[in-house]
Design a protein around this motif. Structure first.
Motif, mmCIF file in Angstrom:
data_model
loop_
_atom_site.group_PDB
_atom_site.id
_atom_site.type_symbol
_atom_site.label_atom_id
_atom_site.label_comp_id
_atom_site.label_asym_id
_atom_site.label_seq_id
_atom_site.Cartn_x
_atom_site.Cartn_y
_atom_site.Cartn_z
ATOM 1 N N TYR A 161 0.816 -0.813 -0.631
ATOM 2 C CA TYR A 161 0.185 0.071 0.459
ATOM 3 C C TYR A 161 1.065 1.458 0.080
ATOM 4 O O TYR A 161 0.539 2.147 -0.728
ATOM 5 N N LEU A 162 1.834 1.494 1.263
ATOM 6 C CA LEU A 162 2.765 2.318 1.263
ATOM 7 C C LEU A 162 3.257 3.132 -0.772
ATOM 8 O O LEU A 162 3.528 4.014 -0.823
ATOM 9 N N LEU A 163 4.068 1.834 -0.709
ATOM 10 C CA LEU A 163 4.969 1.605 -1.261
ATOM 11 C C LEU A 163 3.908 2.348 -3.425
ATOM 12 O O LEU A 163 4.514 3.390 -4.171
ATOM 13 N N ALA A 164 2.713 1.575 -3.155
ATOM 14 C CA ALA A 164 1.695 1.559 -4.380
ATOM 15 C C ALA A 164 1.344 3.308 -4.350
ATOM 16 O O ALA A 164 0.546 3.860 -5.015
ATOM 17 N N ARG A 165 0.913 3.747 -3.297
ATOM 18 C CA ARG A 165 0.364 4.724 -3.280
ATOM 19 C C ARG A 165 1.451 6.313 -3.060
ATOM 20 O O ARG A 165 1.133 7.091 -3.712
ATOM 21 N N THR A 166 2.621 5.921 -2.966
ATOM 22 C CA THR A 166 3.446 7.286 -3.961
ATOM 23 C C THR A 166 3.730 6.701 -4.694
ATOM 24 O O THR A 166 3.366 8.055 -5.612
ATOM 25 N N ALA A 167 3.824 5.961 -5.515
ATOM 26 C CA ALA A 167 3.637 5.537 -7.430
ATOM 27 C C ALA A 167 2.812 6.301 -7.250
ATOM 28 O O ALA A 167 2.657 7.629 -8.089
ATOM 29 N N LEU A 168 1.736 6.136 -7.430
ATOM 30 C CA LEU A 168 0.683 6.490 -8.286
ATOM 31 C C LEU A 168 0.444 7.862 -7.729
ATOM 32 O O LEU A 168 -0.092 8.518 -8.808
ATOM 33 N N GLY A 169 1.155 8.319 -6.603
ATOM 34 C CA GLY A 169 0.680 9.509 -6.005
ATOM 35 C C GLY A 169 1.345 10.880 -6.705
ATOM 36 O O GLY A 169 1.111 11.607 -6.780
ATOM 37 N N GLU A 170 2.900 10.221 -6.822
ATOM 38 C CA GLU A 170 3.864 10.723 -7.501
ATOM 39 C C GLU A 170 4.076 10.535 -9.398
ATOM 40 O O GLU A 170 4.904 11.895 -9.961
ATOM 41 N N ARG A 171 3.762 9.776 -10.156
ATOM 42 C CA ARG A 171 4.104 9.587 -11.444
ATOM 43 C C ARG A 171 2.096 9.280 -11.587
ATOM 44 O O ARG A 171 2.345 9.408 -13.094
ATOM 45 N N ALA A 172 1.176 9.162 -11.926
ATOM 46 C CA ALA A 172 0.189 8.662 -12.195
ATOM 47 C C ALA A 172 -0.792 10.235 -12.657
ATOM 48 O O ALA A 172 -1.533 9.993 -13.305
ATOM 49 N N ALA A 198 2.022 1.919 -11.890
ATOM 50 C CA ALA A 198 1.873 0.940 -9.776
ATOM 51 C C ALA A 198 2.938 -0.366 -9.845
ATOM 52 O O ALA A 198 3.453 -0.898 -8.608
ATOM 53 N N ARG A 199 2.947 -1.407 -10.862
ATOM 54 C CA ARG A 199 3.231 -2.463 -10.768
ATOM 55 C C ARG A 199 4.375 -2.909 -9.866
ATOM 56 O O ARG A 199 4.831 -3.415 -9.605
ATOM 57 N N PRO A 200 5.479 -1.745 -10.307
ATOM 58 C CA PRO A 200 7.040 -1.679 -9.998
ATOM 59 C C PRO A 200 7.263 -2.123 -8.804
ATOM 60 O O PRO A 200 7.911 -2.352 -7.773
ATOM 61 N N ALA A 201 6.002 -0.414 -7.903
ATOM 62 C CA ALA A 201 5.597 -0.544 -6.782
ATOM 63 C C ALA A 201 5.251 -1.692 -6.027
ATOM 64 O O ALA A 201 6.029 -1.813 -4.598
ATOM 65 N N VAL A 202 3.814 -2.304 -6.663
ATOM 66 C CA VAL A 202 3.879 -3.474 -6.257
ATOM 67 C C VAL A 202 4.836 -4.453 -5.936
ATOM 68 O O VAL A 202 4.541 -5.601 -4.673
ATOM 69 N N ALA A 203 5.658 -4.944 -7.129
ATOM 70 C CA ALA A 203 6.832 -5.935 -6.666
ATOM 71 C C ALA A 203 7.909 -5.476 -5.849
ATOM 72 O O ALA A 203 7.718 -6.923 -5.102
ATOM 73 N N ALA A 204 7.915 -4.578 -5.389
ATOM 74 C CA ALA A 204 8.674 -4.211 -4.224
ATOM 75 C C ALA A 204 7.877 -4.036 -3.277
ATOM 76 O O ALA A 204 8.412 -5.194 -2.268
ATOM 77 N N GLY A 205 7.045 -4.017 -3.279
ATOM 78 C CA GLY A 205 6.503 -4.042 -1.658
ATOM 79 C C GLY A 205 6.011 -5.656 -1.641
ATOM 80 O O GLY A 205 6.372 -6.205 0.135
#
Length: 449
Positions: A161-172, A198-205
């Motif tokens: 959640y945390l990484l995906a939220r950051t990725a969506l908020g800053e890139r999408a 968000a897929r890279p962030a989801v993979a990292a999480g």
């Protein structure tokens, strides 16, 4: 008169000592395969016997658990991150931070709370039998692989959640706005623009959640499931062979190395260009207002993980606490709580400080040796805590045989030094991965501004 060591060289020496301290348990565990006489032979016999009897079942159970946790944390973490980032609905601001609350609940505590409430003799089944006049089991057994996956999903989804939220908020944001101007409907913008970003962030999480799952022993032990980590503890405690436990831990490190590779690759793919005004200029496009039934579904989507991972376990534990409030040794509990907070605070400062120094050096130098040292140091996150202790003690026990007058092993076991060392080895990796995630969003030194 000039100092014999300049500040940069001194800082490099300090960093080298810190890296060596982090790598020592991992290298000691790997060194368990060295021929050390009769102890190694006994460990080999134990491993051979376990491989012929129980290890295949341990591996299969671990694979099942990891697959279930992967699907669970990916679905829950990504869906909640997309909801609070891309849409506007009542309570959205509260859900943004409340969805992190399950991180405050250790997985084994959640497992105990659910088991105590849902088991055959628990209050739920007793109440159902009394209300319906029935007998026997009224609810399926929760102490199995599916129940463990349930616990891990709602305890560990905040990593995704945390990484995906950051990725969506800053890139999408700006890409979603561009897709809207080109006439793409909302569903297509989410499916083809936001979620792929968000897929890279989801993979990292997912990698972080799986490392936590692999290192867990409390949930597996309490639920009675035989995972690979349970095999490590059995080799150490039941068979009284630390070498065999360390050798089994090296097999676990293979999975950890793969997960670390996935996590670092995902972090590298998260380096997308973001304009400085993207967030502020397209704020309205980022948060699409939801109306009617969609608003209710979004609220339920975000409230359910908080309920399952934090609120219900707390309520389940408060029930027996309130029933025996006066008979509990509160003074002793207060002392234990103070010790826990003190150790946690010191460890947090040390772990973040070491991780900051290491992450900065990795970014500044970029040398392969520094990157390799950071990756080896990061493996400590997935080693069970008891195995970290074994990795710390093995070198000093060997040294004690050579120089018994030093007695350094007793210093580790009779003071807080060994405990803090083990904590930093276990949790420095989490801080290091978060810092490296932040550094990947910064342009390299040779990039254009």
């Amino acid at each position: 008169m000039s100092s014999p060591l300049s500040f940069p060289s001194l800082s490099r020496w300090i960093l080298a000592v810190l890296v060596a301290a982090l790598m020592l348990p991992v290298l000691a565990v790997l060194g368990a395969w060295l021929p050390l006489g009769a102890a190694t032979g006994q460990a080999t016999d134990i491993l051979r016997e376990m491989a012929a009897t129980v290890l295949p079942d341990y591996l299969w159970t671990t694979v099942q658990l990891c697959l279930m946790v992967t699907v669970g944390v990916a679905v829950v973490g990504l869906s909640t991150a997309a909801a609070v980032t891309l849409f506007e609905f009542p309570g959205r601001r509260v859900f943004e931070w409340a969805l992190l609350l399950p991180l405050a609940m250790p997985a084994y505590v959640v497992a105990y709370a659910y088991t105590d409430f849902l088991q055959f003799s628990g209050p739920l089944q007793n109440g159902l039998r009394a209300a319906l006049g029935a007998e026997g089991r009224m609810f399926p057994e929760v102490r199995n692989v599916v129940g463990a996956a349930w616990v891990f999903t709602f305890a560990l989804y905040p990593y995704v959640y945390l990484l995906a939220r950051t990725a969506l908020g800053e890139r999408a944001v700006h890409l979603m706005e561009a897709a809207r101007l080109m006439g793409a409907p909302l569903r297509r913008r989410v499916r083809e623009v936001a979620l792929p970003l968000a897929r890279p962030a989801v993979a990292a999480g997912i990698a972080l959640a799986l490392m936590e799952t692999l290192a867990d022993f409390g949930v597996a032990s309490y639920f009675g499931i035989q995972t690979f980590t349970a095999g490590i503890y059995k080799a150490w405690l039941s068979m009284d062979n630390r070498i065999a436990a360390a050798q089994l831990a090296t097999m676990l490190l293979v999975f950890v190395a793969l997960l670390l590779g996935l996590e670092h690759r995902a972090q590298h793919r998260m380096r997308f260009a973001v304009t400085k005004g993207a967030r502020s200029n397209t704020r309205d496009a980022q948060a699409v207002p939801l109306l009617g039934r969609r608003r209710v579904w979004a609220w339920l989507l975000c409230a359910t993980p908080i309920l399952m991972g934090f609120v219900l376990p707390v309520l389940f534990m408060l029930r027996p606490l309130l029933a025996d409030w006066a008979g509990l040794p509160w003074a002793r509990f207060g002392e234990w709580a103070f010790n826990s907070v003190r150790l946690a605070s010191i460890t947090a400062v040390l772990a973040v400080g070491v991780a900051l120094a290491l992450a900065y050096q990795v970014r500044r130098s970029g040398h392969w040796a520094v990157r390799a040292a950071a990756q080896v140091a990061g493996m400590g996150y997935a080693i069970p805590g008891a195995v970290v202790v074994v990795g710390l003690l093995l070198p000093w026990m060997l040294l004690a045989k050579i120089r018994p007058e030093w007695n350094f092993a007793s210093v580790l076991t009779t003071t807080v030094l060994g405990l803090m060392w083990a904590y930093v080895v276990r949790f420095c990796a989490a801080a290091l991965q978060s810092l490296q995630s932040g550094y990947t969003r910064l342009p390299a030194s040779g990039d254009e501004a």
